[in-house]
Design a protein around this motif. Sequence first.
Motif, PDB file in Angstrom:
ATOM      1  N   LEU A 151       0.886  -1.158   0.000  1.00  0.00           N
ATOM      2  CA  LEU A 151       0.000   0.000   0.000  1.00  0.00           C
ATOM      3  C   LEU A 151       0.923   1.206   0.000  1.00  0.00           C
ATOM      4  CD1 LEU A 151      -2.622  -1.276   2.574  1.00  0.00           C
ATOM      5  CD2 LEU A 151      -3.194  -0.444   0.280  1.00  0.00           C
ATOM      6  N   GLU A 152       0.983   1.899  -1.109  1.00  0.00           N
ATOM      7  CA  GLU A 152       2.034   2.901  -1.299  1.00  0.00           C
ATOM      8  C   GLU A 152       1.455   4.175  -1.894  1.00  0.00           C
ATOM      9  OE1 GLU A 152       6.517   3.123  -3.316  1.00  0.00           O
ATOM     10  OE2 GLU A 152       5.233   1.370  -3.615  1.00  0.00           O
ATOM     11  N   GLY A 153       1.968   5.309  -1.422  1.00  0.00           N
ATOM     12  CA  GLY A 153       1.506   6.586  -1.948  1.00  0.00           C
ATOM     13  C   GLY A 153       2.168   7.748  -1.240  1.00  0.00           C
ATOM     14  N   PHE A 154       1.512   8.904  -1.291  1.00  0.00           N
ATOM     15  CA  PHE A 154       2.054  10.130  -0.710  1.00  0.00           C
ATOM     16  C   PHE A 154       0.964  10.856   0.071  1.00  0.00           C
ATOM     17  CE2 PHE A 154       4.557   9.265  -4.492  1.00  0.00           C
ATOM     18  CZ  PHE A 154       5.856   9.366  -4.015  1.00  0.00           C
ATOM     19  N   LEU A 155       1.356  11.370   1.244  1.00  0.00           N
ATOM     20  CA  LEU A 155       0.491  12.234   2.040  1.00  0.00           C
ATOM     21  C   LEU A 155       0.846  13.683   1.729  1.00  0.00           C
ATOM     22  CD1 LEU A 155       0.796  10.442   5.514  1.00  0.00           C
ATOM     23  CD2 LEU A 155      -1.053  10.189   3.849  1.00  0.00           C
ATOM     24  N   HIS A 156      -0.169  14.483   1.427  1.00  0.00           N
ATOM     25  CA  HIS A 156       0.039  15.907   1.159  1.00  0.00           C
ATOM     26  C   HIS A 156      -0.387  16.672   2.412  1.00  0.00           C
ATOM     27  CE1 HIS A 156       0.552  15.433  -3.327  1.00  0.00           C
ATOM     28  NE2 HIS A 156       0.068  14.253  -2.965  1.00  0.00           N
ATOM     29  N   LEU A 157       0.599  17.231   3.092  1.00  0.00           N
ATOM     30  CA  LEU A 157       0.368  17.875   4.382  1.00  0.00           C
ATOM     31  C   LEU A 157       0.356  19.393   4.236  1.00  0.00           C
ATOM     32  CD1 LEU A 157       2.911  15.757   6.496  1.00  0.00           C
ATOM     33  CD2 LEU A 157       0.581  15.160   5.791  1.00  0.00           C
ATOM     34  N   VAL A 158      -0.432  20.049   5.069  1.00  0.00           N
ATOM     35  CA  VAL A 158      -0.473  21.507   5.115  1.00  0.00           C
ATOM     36  C   VAL A 158      -0.450  21.924   6.578  1.00  0.00           C
ATOM     37  CG1 VAL A 158      -3.004  21.498   4.978  1.00  0.00           C
ATOM     38  CG2 VAL A 158      -1.731  23.578   4.393  1.00  0.00           C
ATOM     39  N   ASP A 159       0.332  22.943   6.885  1.00  0.00           N
ATOM     40  CA  ASP A 159       0.445  23.435   8.255  1.00  0.00           C
ATOM     41  C   ASP A 159      -0.866  24.049   8.710  1.00  0.00           C
ATOM     42  OD1 ASP A 159       1.247  25.382  10.516  1.00  0.00           O
ATOM     43  OD2 ASP A 159       3.072  24.213  10.184  1.00  0.00           O
ATOM     44  N   ASP A 160      -1.177  23.859  10.001  1.00  0.00           N
ATOM     45  CA  ASP A 160      -2.419  24.396  10.547  1.00  0.00           C
ATOM     46  C   ASP A 160      -2.387  25.907  10.736  1.00  0.00           C
ATOM     47  OD1 ASP A 160      -3.661  21.951  10.612  1.00  0.00           O
ATOM     48  OD2 ASP A 160      -3.089  21.518  12.678  1.00  0.00           O
ATOM     49  N   ALA A 161      -1.189  26.503  10.713  1.00  0.00           N
ATOM     50  CA  ALA A 161      -1.098  27.952  10.878  1.00  0.00           C
ATOM     51  C   ALA A 161      -1.779  28.655   9.704  1.00  0.00           C
ATOM     52  CB  ALA A 161       0.365  28.382  10.961  1.00  0.00           C
ATOM     53  N   PRO A 162      -2.539  29.725   9.955  1.00  0.00           N
ATOM     54  CA  PRO A 162      -3.260  30.387   8.864  1.00  0.00           C
ATOM     55  C   PRO A 162      -2.343  30.997   7.822  1.00  0.00           C
ATOM     56  CG  PRO A 162      -3.404  31.654  10.900  1.00  0.00           C
ATOM     57  CD  PRO A 162      -2.780  30.353  11.260  1.00  0.00           C
ATOM     58  N   GLU A 163      -1.245  31.608   8.253  1.00  0.00           N
ATOM     59  CA  GLU A 163      -0.312  32.242   7.326  1.00  0.00           C
ATOM     60  C   GLU A 163       1.117  32.087   7.835  1.00  0.00           C
ATOM     61  OE1 GLU A 163      -0.846  33.482   4.441  1.00  0.00           O
ATOM     62  OE2 GLU A 163      -3.041  33.462   4.461  1.00  0.00           O
ATOM     63  N   PRO A 164       2.048  31.671   6.983  1.00  0.00           N
ATOM     64  CA  PRO A 164       1.822  31.081   5.663  1.00  0.00           C
ATOM     65  C   PRO A 164       1.483  29.599   5.806  1.00  0.00           C
ATOM     66  CG  PRO A 164       4.162  31.193   6.086  1.00  0.00           C
ATOM     67  CD  PRO A 164       3.494  31.782   7.301  1.00  0.00           C
ATOM     68  N   ALA A 165       0.769  29.046   4.867  1.00  0.00           N
ATOM     69  CA  ALA A 165       0.359  27.648   4.925  1.00  0.00           C
ATOM     70  C   ALA A 165       1.429  26.775   4.237  1.00  0.00           C
ATOM     71  CB  ALA A 165      -0.995  27.472   4.252  1.00  0.00           C
ATOM     72  N   ASP A 166       2.453  26.418   5.001  1.00  0.00           N
ATOM     73  CA  ASP A 166       3.518  25.590   4.452  1.00  0.00           C
ATOM     74  C   ASP A 166       2.985  24.203   4.116  1.00  0.00           C
ATOM     75  OD1 ASP A 166       5.523  27.569   4.793  1.00  0.00           O
ATOM     76  OD2 ASP A 166       5.640  27.053   6.922  1.00  0.00           O
ATOM     77  N   ARG A 167       3.536  23.607   3.067  1.00  0.00           N
ATOM     78  CA  ARG A 167       3.092  22.295   2.617  1.00  0.00           C
ATOM     79  C   ARG A 167       4.287  21.358   2.468  1.00  0.00           C
ATOM     80  NH1 ARG A 167      -1.863  23.110  -1.742  1.00  0.00           N
ATOM     81  NH2 ARG A 167      -3.039  24.654  -0.525  1.00  0.00           N
ATOM     82  N   LEU A 168       3.996  20.078   2.601  1.00  0.00           N
ATOM     83  CA  LEU A 168       5.042  19.064   2.491  1.00  0.00           C
ATOM     84  C   LEU A 168       4.414  17.775   1.965  1.00  0.00           C
ATOM     85  CD1 LEU A 168       8.047  18.284   3.148  1.00  0.00           C
ATOM     86  CD2 LEU A 168       7.180  17.420   5.340  1.00  0.00           C
TER      87      LEU A 168
END
Length: 248
Positions: A151-168
């Motif tokens: 079972l393989e893939g990628f999680l797209h994460l976003v920071d909970d802080a309103p600004e800036p919304a960093d992603r990983l």
Amino acid sequence: PQQPPQQPPQQQQQPQQQPHQPLRQYEPRRPRTRQANQRGEKHTVRLVCEYSRSLQEEVYRIRAALKPEALSCLLLGHFSVLGVSGALGTGLTTELRAEDLLCVACRSCGSCFSAEEGRKACGHELDQDSMRSTRRRCELPCGHFAFSWRLEGFLHLVDDAPEPADRLIVGFRDETGDFFGVDPRDAALDPESKQEVQDLLKALLQPDQTARSSDPGHMLAVVRHGSGAGGGDVDGGFFVEGTSLQWC
């Protein structure tokens, strides 16, 4: 001289024909499963890291993984899962199917193929003449026959802080059931096991109504793919480590 009496010829016993046995349904390798027992009436799924229970590790935000001098191992928190994508080219979506994460990896050359190719190579066929389940060695498209389910893939994460919304973007690869709590082979061949994975994915992408401002929420340990220090790769350079999905 008297001849010994001749014994009557022994009749050869005809082998008894075994009644045809109906094909047995696929039985999962492991009990169905820890997730079914944990869920109960729970509707929220969280990423839970085993390291956070035994060690007082510092919880970082996503921005720490984006810095050029980023550590190779980080414990991330205070983020949401924006979406999930499959390893075989399925784009980012919030309605991903469990089937999109299933794949098989050749143990000889490392090539990856879809779950459908894996099912063909499982070697279970129905012999119409004898109506019995037979097994033959089948090959993957690469020509090899030894493979493992994933079972393989990628999680797209976003920071909970309103600004800036960093992603990983963080990759995951589950070959043993440690991440989903479901054996990947069971998910491919057993409909109920696949449904468990589907339920987890659906709940993971729902907003966490139980989170509080002081609560880091998801806890995810990530390790950068490769060696050397510094420079996190936001295109999939980090992979999940020591983390599982759990109902809470």
